[in-house]
Design a protein around this motif. Structure first.
Motif, PDB file in Angstrom:
ATOM      1  N   THR A 164       0.795  -1.223   0.000  1.00 42.33           N
ATOM      2  CA  THR A 164       0.000   0.000   0.000  1.00 42.33           C
ATOM      3  C   THR A 164       0.833   1.282   0.000  1.00 42.33           C
ATOM      4  N   PRO A 165       1.815   1.456   0.884  1.00 39.77           N
ATOM      5  CA  PRO A 165       2.551   2.725   0.868  1.00 39.77           C
ATOM      6  C   PRO A 165       3.272   2.976  -0.456  1.00 39.77           C
ATOM      7  N   LEU A 166       3.824   1.938  -1.045  1.00 45.78           N
ATOM      8  CA  LEU A 166       4.540   2.105  -2.307  1.00 45.78           C
ATOM      9  C   LEU A 166       3.582   2.397  -3.457  1.00 45.78           C
ATOM     10  N   ILE A 167       2.402   1.786  -3.423  1.00 44.77           N
ATOM     11  CA  ILE A 167       1.376   2.072  -4.432  1.00 44.77           C
ATOM     12  C   ILE A 167       0.963   3.541  -4.327  1.00 44.77           C
ATOM     13  N   GLN A 168       0.721   4.003  -3.102  1.00 39.63           N
ATOM     14  CA  GLN A 168       0.280   5.382  -2.914  1.00 39.63           C
ATOM     15  C   GLN A 168       1.353   6.373  -3.350  1.00 39.63           C
ATOM     16  N   GLN A 169       2.615   6.047  -3.142  1.00 38.73           N
ATOM     17  CA  GLN A 169       3.691   6.925  -3.609  1.00 38.73           C
ATOM     18  C   GLN A 169       3.663   7.033  -5.128  1.00 38.73           C
ATOM     19  N   ALA A 170       3.455   5.919  -5.803  1.00 33.42           N
ATOM     20  CA  ALA A 170       3.378   5.941  -7.263  1.00 33.42           C
ATOM     21  C   ALA A 170       2.120   6.674  -7.727  1.00 33.42           C
ATOM     22  N   HIS A 171       1.017   6.518  -6.984  1.00 34.48           N
ATOM     23  CA  HIS A 171      -0.210   7.235  -7.346  1.00 34.48           C
ATOM     24  C   HIS A 171       0.035   8.742  -7.371  1.00 34.48           C
ATOM     25  N   ILE A 172       0.812   9.254  -6.423  1.00 38.11           N
ATOM     26  CA  ILE A 172       1.099  10.692  -6.394  1.00 38.11           C
ATOM     27  C   ILE A 172       1.772  11.116  -7.701  1.00 38.11           C
ATOM     28  N   CYS A 173       2.735  10.345  -8.165  1.00 37.65           N
ATOM     29  CA  CYS A 173       3.394  10.675  -9.442  1.00 37.65           C
ATOM     30  C   CYS A 173       2.393  10.646 -10.588  1.00 37.65           C
TER      31      CYS A 173
END
Length: 190
Positions: A164-173
């Motif tokens: 989840t945290p890594l997915i959300q970081q990519a979502h921001i990009c």
């Protein structure tokens, strides 16, 4: 896990996102969002938890400004009204807190943008079902595979991770790029 290892994992997910998220899908999301907002149709955005914060971030960039001075855009965060969410969730169902708002604010030709790292959040799924019934374009930002949202999305932007945290970081990009391109497209149109 060390700081360096976490950062390397983050970089690896971003690299895989670059390699696996279809550029044509991103262009379709940009095109449909710019067309809707340019025609003063609503962009509705929702998610839960961190994705709710991302939904607020997206609408803040579009109602306010991202990089260019321009008119405010009709972007509505369905995760941001606690009175609506708690009243509807308490009296009816938490699973329909977003679909009820889609019914209220959605319109044919508009866009429903949902964020769910699993792609299976019941209330986001219900919002997509309502949006499709109303003739809206559905765009999902998810994790690997897209979950239930994959089959309900006109455009799927799935980050190749289950963390989840890594997915959300990519979502921001992904959504920062979407906001930048939509804003530029609308600024060019006048």
């Amino acid at each position: 896990m060390s700081f360096a290892a976490y950062m390397e994992d983050s970089i690896a997910v971003l690299r895989r996102t670059l390699e696996t998220v279809d550029a044509a899908a991103m262009e379709a999301a940009i095109d449909r969002t710019a067309q809707a907002l340019g025609a003063n149709r609503a962009l509705l955005v929702c998610g839960n938890g961190g994705s709710a914060s991302d939904a607020m971030h997206i609408t803040g960039e579009l109602v306010g400004r991202f990089l260019k001075e321009r008119r405010g855009l009709k972007a509505i965060c369905l995760s941001s009204n606690p009175a609506v969410i708690t009243a509807w969730g308490n009296d009816y169902s938490y699973d329909t807190i977003f679909s009820r708002q889609v019914e209220a604010f959605g319109e044919a030709g508009g866009v429903m943008l949902g964020l769910s790292t699993s792609g299976n959040s019941p209330n986001v799924v219900a919002a997509f079902e309502q949006a499709r019934a109303m003739g809206m374009t559905t765009v999902a930002l998810t994790g690997e595979g897209g979950g239930k949202l994959a089959s309900l999305s006109d455009v799927l932007l799935a980050v190749p991770s289950r963390r989840t945290p890594l997915i959300q970081q990519a979502h921001i990009c992904l959504y920062h790029y979407l906001c930048e391109r939509v804003e530029a497209r609308l600024a060019e149109a006048g």
